[in-house]
Structure formats: structure tokens, C-alpha cells
Design a protein around this motif. Structure first.
Motif, mmCIF file in Angstrom:
data_model
loop_
_atom_site.group_PDB
_atom_site.id
_atom_site.type_symbol
_atom_site.label_atom_id
_atom_site.label_comp_id
_atom_site.label_asym_id
_atom_site.label_seq_id
_atom_site.Cartn_x
_atom_site.Cartn_y
_atom_site.Cartn_z
ATOM 1 N N SER A 31 0.817 -1.208 0.000
ATOM 2 C CA SER A 31 0.000 0.000 0.000
ATOM 3 C C SER A 31 0.853 1.262 0.000
ATOM 4 N N ARG B 98 -0.003 3.948 1.065
ATOM 5 C CA ARG B 98 -0.286 4.728 2.270
ATOM 6 C C ARG B 98 0.869 4.626 3.253
ATOM 7 N N ASP C 8 -6.087 -4.358 -4.515
ATOM 8 C CA ASP C 8 -5.431 -4.126 -3.236
ATOM 9 C C ASP C 8 -5.898 -2.824 -2.597
ATOM 10 N N ARG C 9 -5.598 -2.736 -1.313
ATOM 11 C CA ARG C 9 -5.844 -1.478 -0.613
ATOM 12 C C ARG C 9 -4.856 -0.423 -1.067
ATOM 13 N N GLY C 10 -5.297 0.831 -0.958
ATOM 14 C CA GLY C 10 -4.371 1.923 -1.226
ATOM 15 C C GLY C 10 -3.958 2.042 -2.673
ATOM 16 N N THR C 11 -4.855 1.658 -3.595
ATOM 17 C CA THR C 11 -4.507 1.792 -5.005
ATOM 18 C C THR C 11 -5.268 2.943 -5.651
ATOM 19 N N SER D 87 -10.831 5.008 -3.976
ATOM 20 C CA SER D 87 -11.753 6.050 -3.508
ATOM 21 C C SER D 87 -11.278 7.423 -3.957
ATOM 22 N N SER E 236 -1.389 -2.767 -6.780
ATOM 23 C CA SER E 236 -0.378 -1.796 -6.378
ATOM 24 C C SER E 236 0.720 -1.771 -7.430
#
Lengths: 602, 333
Positions: free
Chosen positions: A210, A212, B36-39, B42, B200
């Protein structure tokens, strides 16, 4: 490599680099930049060390949160009881509306829904300029417990107080004057030239997908620089930022030493790119997207910086942490795949209606208006007289008092979780492993149709393994099954023991578990791992009987070449139905299984 | 803080294209983004809404009606004056209750003034905009059913607590999630017009660029926004032009045959595949300023329009993206 203690002598308090110093520092950085860092994930059981750390926040009157909070107290809204009494709307603000410090205790018990709501509120508080600094206290005791992953993802910093003695933790206070000064210059702090590239490469090497994480690392480096009055970040700032923001997200060791836990075979993680490939990737990116002129002249990260960051992240990583986090990751998937406490909460919203019951409104429950009116109706005359006497006016037409309120209730249908225990030992594998796989696929297809959760426990060699935690992702189950190697001894007792734990967990999540055991019943590894057939048999029977007392519907599929008493003994001990795996007849097998499972799980 | 500029999102071209296509022609249906998260899922939704031209809505209207005549009967506008609003993006949080989604009896007014009034829910606010569901695969089944119903009919019908209310609820459904954490029911999959897979970035350069821009966005906000504003404005102009040009795009019968042939070859269920493929291809053609639908347009959008519609053996592990690509190479060379 330990953090260099001597280079930073203007910092107050304990020796830098120790877990306690890191936790202290994390709090200070969070105080400086709550917006950019989001929060602190604090791995710590209740105890004097944790109390001492949190005592520093007492002056700021932190908001106390806990996982069982009803949504309306988190998000605010109308206070129905007050409104009724006052005959005018009374509102309650959300708990995080004012921002500031918030401490979430027992964070590992937070449901995905509550976590989503907390994060939503925290985001809103950021948007109104009063950011929330969330400290999530992770009190995980077993591998099955972990923070819900959206929460873990949103908390920028990590600290671990596990294993510290009180003597290691000198009393300290947040250096408020320095923090205020740091906040004033934070906006002007810039990153050093190659910092971005170094952070990105470190993330890559540690297997952090991620972006982030990289942003949190940058924000932490900035805050740390500001804390020391610097306007440009130094290597030291980056080093500390990597330890606090990157280390715990690592999914692999840069060079895995032999004694470390093996990295998991996660397909989503790409292997670290060796330098020549990285060059190719850069060329490719440049060709693919000529508009991105910035990529061409991006500064190459200084290898020394990257190495230092990785070393720093590694140093911050307790020895077993990686293994623990891996376990936690799986557990998180379990919890999430099952929709966690959502299943229980759902019973307030759906399912077979039950008679309404009186209660306090607004705890995520729905008011049954008609039942409430029915409850209030008989009292109207009396109440009106009372109001008349007290206030001298007639009051409103309808007098509903809080105690009249009736809440709707529903009986939720439980989800089913089907655990497959697959014997991949030598004795079973030689005979029928392929057929057993086929049988499972048939059952998987049925499970898919019914939207059951399935889980896979395989056992061979010396121990059982939870190859797939309960999930609805059947493709995964299929994939794990296809790659299942055969051979080795039969730790049947261990597998049953693991099944027992899984069944208990599934029950705790509100699921109805069921077992399908595919084995030839010839366990030869005892619970303590020794290859002692006698002890193994005794352990197996003991575990099977323990499972039986949990009243789990079970099914034993005999995969041996010819009938043996072992399997019958196991089935009897389990209280399970015994099904002989018929030879190479998919249709017949499907019918047999369908009938047996349908009965067992109805 | 103004949302991140849409044009500044690094990479993720398929996702960006899919979102632009739904902006050109909302009838395509929603977009499903799995990955994946953070791609930047949103981020992209919020950026797109900020990019789109604002909508005109009757003052005070809870469902963003364009004219006074469109207002639902339970809302009486003061006059026909309109106001300019941002294209709404409504988040549907996990664990949301049904009455928050559909709207319900306004308890406050019911209790204090004894009026039977309707408190509009999230669906009302999302009308003419976007409804964004993060972790759509973890949403409870009954909420999903409800959303499907409304997305399909474009109308929200509330029959509860003694209320009988309806209002327009036309929105583009954007769902995101991680398939590792649970799958989506096939019934729901099919209702999304387009589906894309994001991952990602796995090369350093892209990752550096992602965090560099994010960093500039957060710390040099004004400069960064000023830098990207022209690109966003150009993109907006292109989308607006495409909306106008959409009707002028000619679909030849060859193009229709192509659509049908690829759907047939893939064994996609029902005819929704063909229709969505055609709409998406037309939207792409309009976006590119073409006046005629070509095979290239169809080929370009076929993966995102079809990959989630393949009749799925739950145990087949060949990726649907590869299956679509294989058939494309065969059927539409």
C-alpha cells in the motif's frame, strides 16, 4: 542494527531506540501531525507500562472508545429519550466531533463495521480542522485476534510494549512546548532530495504494497524533523520514521535468515526487483507513459539510505513480530470473511421477526412504532391529567414517555462454516488423495450454491495446518487444494485439536460450524509431536471426543484402500456419520455426500 | 480541501477509463473495482465527481431534482429557483442500516410534532451522482439486494413504518473491494456495467511518483492544484463534448455483430453483456471524438465490460481477464 543512541542528544527522556522510547516518540509525532499520521497502533496488554504511557494523555482528556460502542453514540444523532422528555429535538454530537486524542481499548475486538464508523468519524474531524489522534490498544493474546485491516491500514504509527519491564519505562511527559513549536514549522518542512525514492524502495523490499505506508513514513519523518526544529529532513528522521511507520507492515524479510519464520506464499507480493530489472521497469514506464516526464529525471535513491532504512525497520521489528503479524493477517481475513460481529448485529435488522421488547432507543435498533403506541395508549388519560396538574396546560395530544418505547427484534439466520480436514499423509496420499480432492471439489460446489463459508485444514508430516481460514472465496480453496502435496506421517490428533479451536472461533462469530474429515483414520503422530502410534491413537480419540462434546455435526470420509476399524473408531468417537468414499464414481459420490451433508447440516 | 485532481492519479489507466466512460454515459451502469488497498480507488471516485461539471438542482431538494416538476411529491419546493451543486458522491459505509439507506420515518418530527414525515436516506442524496461502496463484497446481503433493486429501477420505493414514499434514485454505483476477503454474488456482479482490476504498482518509479504527487497535494496544495487544473479542465471539456457527441456515434451492423460474436464466444449470461459492451464502446468512441464505432473501440472496452459476466465455474482458476483476451484475439482479430 540498533538505532544509534548517541547522535541525537537533545532528546529528553529515555534512551532512544528502545521500544519504550519509540512509543514515546510515536505519541509526540502523533501530537504534532495527527492529520497526516492518523493514529498509533499500540500493541500492549493492560498493565503499568501502558498506563504510564497513556497517563501522559490524561491532561488532554482523551475520548474513550470501545469496540462495543453503539453506532449512534459514535456518530451522534438525536437523543430520543431526551427529545421525548423535552418535547423538542435534543441532539448529541459524535464522540470524535471535536477531534483531539481518542483511545480505543481492546481494538482487536472491533468489528469491521465499527472500525469503518470510527474511521469515518476521524476523517470528518480532519475535514473540520480538528483532527483526531487515535490510539488503538491492541490487546491480542492469541493469533486469532487482530485489528480489522482497514483500521490497521489507517493507523500510521506502530509501537509494541510487549515484554517491557516497568524499570525499562521511565516516567515521561509529552514535551508540549517542543510539540507546539514543531506544529508551527511543520508546514515548511521539506523532504531531503532522495528521501522519496529511498522510502519507495524500502517499501518495495519489505513487501509493503500500500502506498499509504510510504505517505505515513513521510509524514512521520517530517514530524520528527519539526520536533527537532529542522526544516529539511535528515537521514535520522527517515530512520526513525521507518522504524515507526514501516517496520510493522513488512510482509517479508529483506534476506530471510534461516531461523526466521518463512514468508507466506502470498501471490500478491511481487519478489524484490534486483537492480537490473528495476532499470528495465523504469524504461518500460517511460515508454508506456511519455507524458510522465518526471519519471525520467527522478533521483535515484542512494543505496546507503535505503539500506539504512531497511536496517532501521528491521531493528524495530521484534524477533517474532513478523510471524505474529502473519498469523494476525490470516486471522483478520477470517474475521472479515465472516463479517465478524456483523452477523450478530444483523439480528437487530433482519431475519424472522420476534415479538418487540421494551428498551432504550437509538442503540442501532429500530423502534417498533405500532408496539410503542400500543404501549402508550392506555396511559394517555392519566398522563394528560398529570401534565395538566404539573404544567397547567393540556400538553401535546399524544404523550409518549421513554418507557413506552418498544424495539423491533429479529432472529437472524446463522451462516454455516464447513471445515474440511484433509489427510495428506503418505498412507492416505498413496491411496486416494486425488479422489479425496475430487470429493472436496464436489462439496465445494455445493457450498458455493449455499453460500457457505469453507475452511481447509490439512495435515501431514508432524503438524496440521490451517491452509485456508473460513472464506467464501472458493477459488482460493481450490487453489490451495490443488497445490497440496502428499506424504509423511499422519498427525490426526493435531488436526482434530486445530479443528476444535476453529469450531470455537466460528461459533464465537455466530456461525454454525460443521466438519468433514477425509482420512484413513491411521493417526501416528501424538499431540506432542512424537511418532508414537499408541499415544497418537489415544490422543486422537480424546480429541474426537472433545469435539463430540461441542456437538459439531461431522462427517467422516474413509479414504483407505479397504475398510479398517480405525476409521470406524474415529467416526464413533466423533459421533459422526461414516461414508465410504466410493471408487471413481463422481455422480454416486455427489449423491452420497449431498445426502449426508444435507442431513448433518440441516 | 479540494479532492485530489483526477488527471494526477498515477497509472491505473483502466480504472480511470472505466470511470470516465460512466461519466460520459451513466446508462452503462456502475463500475466495480477489485484490488489491493491503497490503489487510489476512492481517490478516483471523489476526483471524478469533482471533475464533472456541476449539476443544477431545485433549491433545497433532497433528491437533487433538476426541475420543480421532477421533485418527489413529499417535497414541495418554495419556487422553481435552482442552485448549482457539485455532482454528489455518497459513501455507503459498511454496517449501514437499511433505514439509513432508503430513508425512513422522520422520528424527530413524528415524536415532537406528531407529523408523519419522511427523512430521506443515502439513496436520495446520491440521485444524479455516484454511490460509492467500499468493501462491497463485505456488505450484508439484504443491503446489497436493496441496492440492486434501486439501481435497476432508478427508483427508491419505501414502504415501512406506515410510509409509502417513492423518489428518483438514479446513480452510478461504484463498488470496490478485495476479492481475497470474500467474493461478490454473481447476481450482483452482473449488475455492474464495468469491472476493473487494480493492483499496487510494483516498480519503484511509479511508487515514487505516487507518493511525490500525494505529498505535493498535501503540503503544497495551492501550487499542486494550480498545476493540474488545466489538465482536469481539458478532461472535463472532453467529457462534456463526448456527452453531446454520444448520440451522433454511428454503430454499424458490423459493430453489432462483433459485440454479439464476442459475447457468444465467451458464453456470457443474458444480453446485458452485449448492451453494456455496445454502450461502453460508443462512450469510448464519443470520448475519442470518433463518429463511428470501430472494432478497436469494442476491443478496448471488452475486457472491462465482460470479464465479470463469464459463466463461472466457481472452481475454475483461469483468470477471466485472460479468457476474455484469448477470445478477443480469436473472434475479433
Amino acid at each position: 542494527m540498533a538505532l544509534d543512541a548517541s547522535s541525537d542528544n537533545d532528546r529528553p527522556g529515555p534512551a532512544p531506540g528502545t521500544p519504550w522510547a519509540n512509543a514515546q516518540l510515536a505519541l509526540a509525532l502523533l501530537a504534532i501531525n495527527p492529520q497526516g499520521l492518523g493514529g498509533l497502533w499500540l500493541m500492549a496488554r493492560a498493565g503499568p507500562m501502558r498506563d504510564r504511557l497513556l497517563a501522559q494523555l490524561a491532561a488532554f482528556a482523551p475520548q474513550r472508545l470501545h469496540p462495543a460502542m453503539p453506532p449512534d453514540s459514535l456518530a451522534g444523532g438525536m437523543d430520543i429519550a431526551e427529545t421525548l422528555l423535552a418535547q423538542a429535538p435534543r441532539w448529541r454530537p459524535g464522540l470524535l466531533a471535536k477531534g483531539g486524542w481518542a483511545v480505543l481499548s481492546s481494538a482487536e475486538r472491533t468489528s469491521a463495521a465499527t472500525a469503518a464508523m470510527i474511521l469515518d468519524q476521524a476523517r470528518k474531524s480532519c475535514a473540520t480542522g480538528q483532527p483526531t489522534a487515535l490510539v488503538a490498544l491492541d490487546e491480542s493474546a492469541t493469533e486469532a485476534e487482530a485489528l480489522p485491516s482497514p483500521l490497521a491500514e489507517a493507523l500510521g504509527l506502530f509501537a509494541d510494549l510487549d515484554g517491557l519491564a516497568l524499570a525499562d519505562c521511565p516516567e515521561a511527559a509529552l514535551p508540549m512546548d517542543k510539540i507546539t513549536a514543531a506544529q508551527a514549522i511543520l508546514g515548511g518542512v521539506t523532504l531531503a532530495e532522495d528521501a522519496l525514492a529511498a522510502i519507495a524502495e524500502t517499501c518495495q523490499i519489505l513487501g509493503i504494497a500500500s502506498p499509504r505506508a510510504a505517505l505515513f513514513c513521510m509524514a512521520a519523518a517530517r514530524a520528527h524533523a519539526a520536533l527537532h526544529g529542522r526544516h529539511v529532513t535528515t537521514a535520522k528522521d527517515l530512520e526513525i520514521a521507518a522504524a515507526l511507520a514501516l517496520a510493522h507492515r513488512a510482509t517479508r524479510q529483506p534476506e530471510a535468515p534461516q531461523d526466521q519464520a518463512p514468508t507466506p506464499p502470498e501471490a500478491s507480493l511481487s519478489p524484490p526487483a534486483p537492480p537490473p530489472q528495476a532499470d528495465n521497469a523504469q524504461d518500460r514506464a517511460a515508454q508506456d507513459d511519455p507524458a510522465q516526464d518526471t519519471t525520467a529525471d527522478a533521483p535515484q535513491p542512494d543505496p546507503a539510505t535505503t539500506e539504512m532504512l531497511i536496517a532501521s525497520a528491521q531493528a524495530a521489528l521484534p524477533h517474532d513480530l513478523l510471524a505474529r503479524l502473519q498469523a494476525g493477517r490470516i486471522a483478520r481475513q477470517m474475521a472479515k470473511g465472516a463479517a465478524g460481529a456483523g452477523a450478530r448485529q444483523a439480528s437487530q435488522h433482519r431475519g424472522r421477526p420476534l415479538p418487540p421488547r421494551s428498551g432504550r432507543p437509538g442503540t442501532g435498533q429500530r423502534v417498533d412504532i405500532f408496539a410503542t403506541l400500543r404501549q402508550a395508549a392506555p396511559w394517555q388519560k392519566i398522563r394528560r391529567a398529570a401534565v395538566q396538574a404539573a404544567q397547567g396546560t393540556a400538553g401535546p395530544q399524544l404523550l409518549i414517555w421513554p418507557r413506552d418505547i418498544q424495539l423491533k427484534r429479529f432472529q437472524a439466520r446463522q451462516e454455516r462454516a464447513l471445515f474440511f480436514l484433509v489427510d495428506a499423509s503418505g498412507s492416505a496420499a498413496v491411496a486416494r488423495l486425488a479422489e479425496a480432492k475430487g470429493a472436496i471439489e464436489l462439496m465445494l460446489a455445493q457450498a458455493y450454491a449455499r453460500r457457505d463459508h469453507v475452511a481447509l485444514i490439512t495435515f501431514r508430516g508432524t503438524q496440521a495446518e490451517l491452509a485456508l481460514p473460513p472464506t467464501r472465496a472458493l477459488v482460493q480453496a481450490k487453489r490451495r487444494l490443488a497445490g497440496l502435496p502428499g506424504g509423511g506421517a499422519t498427525p490426526l490428533a493435531g488436526a482434530l485439536d486445530m479443528a476444535r479451536a476453529c469450531v470455537a472461533q466460528a461459533r464465537a462469530r455466530g456461525q454454525t460450524p460443521a466438519l468433514a474429515v477425509l482420512t484413513d483414520g491411521r493417526g501416528n503422530i501424538a499431540l506432542d509431536g512424537s511418532a508414537n502410534r499408541q499415544a497418537a491413537q489415544a490422543d486422537t480419540t480424546r480429541m474426537a471426543q472433545a469435539l463430540r462434546t461441542m456437538r459439531v455435526p461431522a462427517l467422516v470420509l474413509d479414504t483407505s484402500m479397504r475398510p479398517r476399524p480405525d476409521v470406524q473408531t474415529l467416526a464413533t468417537a466423533l459421533g459422526a456419520e461414516l461414508v465410504r468414499l466410493p471408487r471413481a464414481d463422481a455422480q454416486g459420490l455427489s449423491a452420497t455426500l449431498g445426502a449426508a451433508l444435507g442431513r448433518d447440516m440441516a | 480541501m479540494t479532492p485530489f485532481p483526477f488527471s494526477a492519479i498515477v497509472g491505473q489507466d483502466e480504472m480511470k477509463t472505466a470511470m470516465i466512460l460512466t461519466a460520459v454515459d451513466p446508462r452503462i451502469g456502475g463500475v466495480l473495482v477489485f484490488g489491493d488497498r491503497g490503489t487510489g480507488k476512492s481517490t478516483a471516485v471523489r476526483a471524478l465527481a469533482a471533475l464533472l461539471p456541476p449539476i443544477e438542482a431545485v433549491q433545497g431538494c433532497p433528491v437533487n431534482s433538476a426541475t420543480a416538476a421532477d421533485c418527489p411529491d413529499w417535497f414541495t419546493p418554495k419556487d422553481s429557483a435552482t442552485e448549482t451543486r457539485q455532482t454528489p458522491v455518497v459513501d455507503l459505509p459498511l454496517g449501514v442500516s437499511e433505514d439509513r439507506v432508503t430513508g425512513a420515518l422522520d422520528i424527530e418530527r413524528a415524536l415532537t410534532s406528531g407529523e408523519k414525515a419522511f427523512a430521506p436516506g443515502l439513496l436520495a442524496r446520491a440521485n444524479r451522482g455516484y454511490l460509492y461502496i467500499d468493501e462491497v463484497n463485505l456488505l450484508e446481503d439484504h443491503i446489497v439486494d436493496l441496492l440492486l433493486d434501486v439501481a435497476q429501477s432508478g427508483q427508491n420505493v419505501v414502504e415501512r413504518d406506515g410510509l409509502s414514499i417513492r423518489h428518483a434514485a438514479k446513480f452510478v454505483l461504484v463498488g470496490s473491494g478485495n476479492p481475497e476477503e470474500g467474493e461478490l454474488r454473481p447476481q450482483l456482479l452482473d449488475r455492474f456495467g464495468l469491472s476493473v482490476e487494480v493492483r499496487s504498482p510494483d516498480d519503484i518509479e511509479t511508487r515514487v511518483e505516487v507518493i511525490r504527487r500525494r505529498d505535493a497535494y498535501e503540503n503544497n496544495h495551492e501550487t499542486f492544484m494550480a498545476e493540474w487544473h488545466p489538465k482536469d479542465a481539458a478532461l472535463r471539456a472532453k467529457i462534456v463534448a463526448a456527452r453531446q457527441g454520444l448520440m451522433a456515434v454511428k454503430s454499424t451492423s458490423i459493430a453489432l455483430y462483433d459485440c454479439a460474436a464476442i459475447c457468444l464466444a465467451l458464453g456470457a449470461d443474458g444480453l446485458r453483456g452485449e448492451l453494456t459492451l455496445l454502450r461502453a464502446a460508443r462512450a469510448l468512441a464519443a470520448f475519442e471524438g470518433a463518429t463511428e464505432l470501430t472494432r478497436a473501440h469494442i476491443r478496448a472496452v471488452a475486457p472491462m465490460a465482460l470479464r465479470h459476466r463469464l459463466r463461472r465455474d466457481p472452481l475454475d482458476e483461469a483468470g477471466s481477464t485472460t479468457r476474455v483476451a484469448r477470445q478477443l484475439a480469436e473472434v475479433l482479430p
